[in-house]
Design a protein around this motif. Structure first.
Motif, short mmCIF file in Angstrom:
data_model
loop_
_atom_site.label_atom_id
_atom_site.label_comp_id
_atom_site.label_asym_id
_atom_site.label_seq_id
_atom_site.Cartn_x
_atom_site.Cartn_y
_atom_site.Cartn_z
N ALA A 14 0.77 -1.18 -0.01
CA ALA A 14 0.04 -0.02 0.01
C ALA A 14 0.78 1.34 -0.11
O ALA A 14 2.02 1.05 0.07
CB ALA A 14 -0.93 0.06 1.31
N ASN A 15 0.25 2.31 -0.34
CA ASN A 15 0.97 3.58 -0.03
C ASN A 15 1.59 3.94 1.39
O ASN A 15 1.00 3.26 2.34
CB ASN A 15 -0.04 4.74 -0.31
N PHE A 16 2.72 4.56 1.45
CA PHE A 16 3.66 4.39 2.70
C PHE A 16 2.69 4.88 4.09
O PHE A 16 2.73 4.35 4.75
CB PHE A 16 4.71 5.29 2.67
N ASN A 17 2.10 6.07 3.83
CA ASN A 17 1.34 6.72 4.99
C ASN A 17 0.15 7.34 4.59
O ASN A 17 -0.68 8.00 5.55
CB ASN A 17 2.26 7.65 5.76
N LYS A 18 -0.85 7.17 3.60
CA LYS A 18 -1.98 7.53 3.30
C LYS A 18 -2.98 6.32 2.47
O LYS A 18 -2.00 5.84 1.73
CB LYS A 18 -1.89 8.86 2.81
N PHE A 67 0.60 1.49 4.48
CA PHE A 67 1.57 0.64 4.60
C PHE A 67 2.41 0.80 6.14
O PHE A 67 2.12 -0.49 6.84
CB PHE A 67 2.81 0.69 3.55
N VAL A 68 2.67 1.84 6.40
CA VAL A 68 3.67 1.80 7.62
C VAL A 68 2.77 1.44 8.80
O VAL A 68 3.26 0.66 9.64
CB VAL A 68 4.40 3.06 7.71
N GLN A 105 4.77 8.85 11.53
CA GLN A 105 5.35 8.81 10.36
C GLN A 105 4.80 9.24 9.04
O GLN A 105 4.50 8.81 8.10
CB GLN A 105 5.95 7.28 9.97
#
Lengths: 698, 70
Positions: free
Chosen positions: A236-240, A246-247, A481
């Motif tokens: 998935a997208n890192f943080n949205k 993802f994170v 993050q």
């Protein structure tokens, strides 16, 4: 949001009912293999790796997966099932840490480990946290079952002239009754075998749905080309966005969830403990993570991907704003024929039940081992014979299964408010796993981790977690993050990172200040009013914890309270708990597994590798645990008197169902024959005339 | 955030942070003697563990490439 009712036909319902009857009959048949609580909970430590690996599929995939991953697949594409591919990082810790420890230390539940490794008070706190975790997991399972069943049911029906509305809780209660009946009379062997059957059927049904779906939309090429690029990425997208990034999910599932699943999900741990040896457990776990989980990722997520493709091709069939939690049922109905839909739904709901019943069985094990037995021991009501005690405990295990089922249903109320099962489950994992995850992990891998440290992890860690829940914008944001906070459900996933840190740091600090604490306790002991001081300190600690739980003061003052707890809890533990850092780590941490193995066997381990031989059996008089082979057969197996031996029906497809672990006795001269006792025959359920395989265990 | 990082950061994070944990695990089980490289069976398991890490690494790498360019 568009919701669905009355999906499916009468033929689908007939197929579902027949399937459930079959599963229940299957479970009841294997109930006869439960002769003790050891069999009821652990299946008698006898099974082959492949049987356990397939039986895990239904447990791992079951509870929430079809519904929740299809929902996220519909919203975000292939990355919906990314959590199925992030369990490998902890395999060294599990395969060569926790698995051999839990088998060789002969513990029957995770809290029991806490008592042996730390203290009875650590066990008590671990039991409370673990019961919350297990009952919460059962509740998530029931919630998912209810959500899966709802689209197939009418909005209401009439009975004796009364119009009855079907509610989510009503459906869940009905399902809980069926689950409770089956688990109560089956036990672990029944669970393993029904899970095995369901594991196969589940994979088949999920893949069938995938191929039917691909056929419906025009093939793999159409699916691949119609999805936008970001939908085709595996992560998935890192943080949205906040509800799927993802994170956050990495820390919630990849770290807390993976450790939670492998280390503290008693349902799964008990399954590995049911394998005939540690090495077979390793094979089962490895095969599961390397092969079964990637296949399962497709099995559980594909309905969402197909649903998205259908919504792009024919928005009139599936509207883009369809309820994500219903998408699995809707897609299954669109792409399959009547009867086939019933079969797929039966496989889904039966798999969900598998997870729930495994968890109920595991929670009953915790009840018996960590509440029932200690209370009986405390009341000194243990003067019954071993068999009478076993019989009573087996009955208590069955009653407790019923009560746990009821608690699981009640627990659904805590998770009903989340928009999807995925978020409810993410929040559950982020919140309930970190204290135990940190405690188990540091307990296994760090010899210096003391009772004071583990109890501080539990108490101060939980207190800081509660503050994080009350002030997410201040406390969790620095760990976020870049994830934006959703005020309705703040940091559902990344709170796991914050929670892990706030549970680990106090424990680690306590370890590094152990000498200082001991010096303070020693100086306190010299005072004449030491008892009053310690009682006062206990009252202060409890009061402070309650004040934090109810969030009575402002954040700054709450931190003062946390500081007080951080000082008082380790001092109290050091004062009240007797702890021997040598004996209480021996065979209980990864640093002394060889010793654990020796303690398991009761004497020196024989690591020489011998042959597996085929023998016939003969019953001889006696009631001890020794079985006897010829001198030549013992030589082939490289076995010595008093070594441990595993004998099993030669038919491999039984997967060890008819087998026992015993001890080598003095040899005889009859090659190819093993002398066994009547009790071994009853436990192994061997069949007259059928040969056995025999191998030295250690 | 650049487009490159937007796409590859989760991959780097997964195998960086996850890889560090995996490495710590391997070092711990070897140093503690739980994974005893003198035993043939354990040498097999060591290879399986390393294989598993790269198995998933390559899988995610190829899947990301396929998603972007195929």
């Amino acid at each position: 949001m568009e919701t669905f009712h009355n999906i499916g036909s009468s033929s689908d319902w007939i197929v579902m009912i027949l399937y459930f009857l079959l599963v229940m009959l299957f479970g009841s048949y294997f109930g006869k293999y439960n002769r003790s609580t050891k069999d009821f909970f652990f299946g008698g430590r006898r099974f082959a790796w492949w049987l356990i690996a397939f039986s895990i599929v239904a447990t791992g995939v079951g509870s929430h997966s079809f519904v929740k991953y299809s929902a996220k697949g519909f919203e975000h594409g292939f990355s919906s099932t990314m959590t199925y591919l992030n369990d490998w990082f902890f395999m060294p810790f599990f395969l060569f840490g926790w698995l051999p420890l839990i088998v060789y230390s002969k513990i029957r539940s995770i809290p029991e480990y806490f008592e042996k490794r730390f203290s009875p008070s650590a066990r008590f706190l671990a039991t409370i946290l673990l019961l919350f975790y297990m009952v919460g997991y059962i509740s998530i399972g029931f919630l998912t079952l209810g959500k899966a069943a709802m689209p197939m049911l009418p909005e209401s029906f009439s009975l004796f002239g009364m119009q009855i509305h079907i509610t989510l809780m009503g459906v869940i209660i009905f399902i809980a009754i069926i689950t409770g009946i089956y688990i109560t009379f089956g036990g672990q062997t029944a669970v393993i075998f029904t899970d095995l059957m369901q594991g196969f059927i589940l994979l088949f049904a999920g893949l069938l749905l995938f191929f039917l779906g691909l056929d419906y939309i025009g093939g793999w090429g159409v699916l691949w080309n119609i999805l936008p690029t970001e939908w085709k990425l595996p992560l998935a997208n890192f943080n949205k966005p906040p509800d799927f990034n993802f994170v956050g999910i990495f820390w919630q599932d990849g770290i807390a969830g993976s450790i939670g699943f492998l280390f503290m999900n008693m349902g799964l741990v008990m399954r590995f403990m049911a394998t005939k040896s540690v090495d077979e457990g390793r094979k089962a776990a490895t095969f599961n993570v390397l092969f079964m989980l990637p296949i399962s990722a497709v099995v559980v997520g594909n309905a969402g991907w197909i649903g998205k493709a259908i919504s792009l091709i024919s928005p009139d069939l599936i509207s883009p704003n369809a309820s994500p939690d219903q998408i699995f049922v809707v897609v299954a109905n669109i792409v399959s024929h009547p009867g086939v839909f019933g079969f797929i739904m039966a496989a889904l709901t039966a798999a969900l039940m598998s997870t729930v019943d495994t968890l109920i069985n595991a929670t009953a094990a915790i009840y018996i081992n960590d509440i029932h037995r200690p209370i009986k021991h405390l009341l000194k009501k243990d003067n019954l014979s071993v068999r009478a005690t076993e019989k009573k405990e087996l009955a208590a295990a069955r009653y407790s299964s019923v009560i746990i089922t009821i608690l699981g249903v009640v627990g659904v109320l805590a998770f009903k408010g989340f928009p999807t099962v995925y978020e409810a489950h993410g929040y559950f994992h982020s919140t309930l796993t970190p204290p135990l995850v940190v405690a188990i992990f540091l307990g296994i891998f760090w010899k210096k981790f003391t009772p004071a440290a583990v109890i501080t992890t539990f108490i101060v860690g939980v207190a800081l977690m509660l503050l994080g829940a009350y002030y997410p914008g201040i406390l969790i944001r620095p760990f976020a993050q870049g994830i934006q906070m959703n005020p309705e459900h703040p940091y559902s996933y990344i709170r796991a990172f914050y929670n892990l840190i706030v549970c680990a740091v106090p424990g680690v600090l306590v370890v590094y200040t152990t000498m200082k604490q001991k010096a303070i306790v020693e100086s306190l002991k010299k005072k004449s009013n030491v008892n009053e001081i310690m009682i006062g300190m206990t009252i202060v600690s409890v009061t402070v914890f309650v004040l934090i739980v109810f969030n009575i003061f402002h954040l700054a003052f709450s931190f003062v309270l946390i500081a007080i707890l951080f000082v008082t809890v380790p001092l109290l533990v050091n004062y009240y708990v007797a702890y021997d850092p040598v004996s209480q780590t021996e065979g209980l941490t990864v640093w002394s597994i060889a010793r654990a193995k020796e303690m398991f066997k009761g004497r020196k381990v024989n690591e020489e590798e011998g042959e597996r031989i085929i023998v016939h059996w003969k019953v001889v008089d006696g009631d001890d645990e020794y079985i006897q082979f010829s001198k030549n057969d013992m030589e082939r197996m490289k076995a010595k008197v008093d070594d441990l031996v595993y004998i099993c029906d030669k038919r491999k497809y039984l997967g060890g169902l008819k087998s026992v672990h015993q001890i080598y006795g003095e040899p005889h001269d009859e090659d190819g024959i093993v002398y066994i006792k009547n009790e071994h025959l009853l436990n192994g359920v061997f069949v007259e005339g059928r040969p056995l395989t025999a191998e030295k265990e250690m | 955030m650049s487009e490159f990082l937007e796409i590859w950061l989760p991959f780097i994070y997964l195998y960086g942070v996850g890889g560090a944990l995996f490495l710590i695990g391997m070092i711990l089980v070897r140093k503690s003697g739980s994974l005893n490289m003198k035993l043939k069976r354990h040498r097999y398991w060591f290879r399986v563990l390393v294989f598993g890490y790269f198995y998933f690494f390559i899988f995610h790498f190829l899947f990301t490439i396929a998603g972007l360019y195929w």
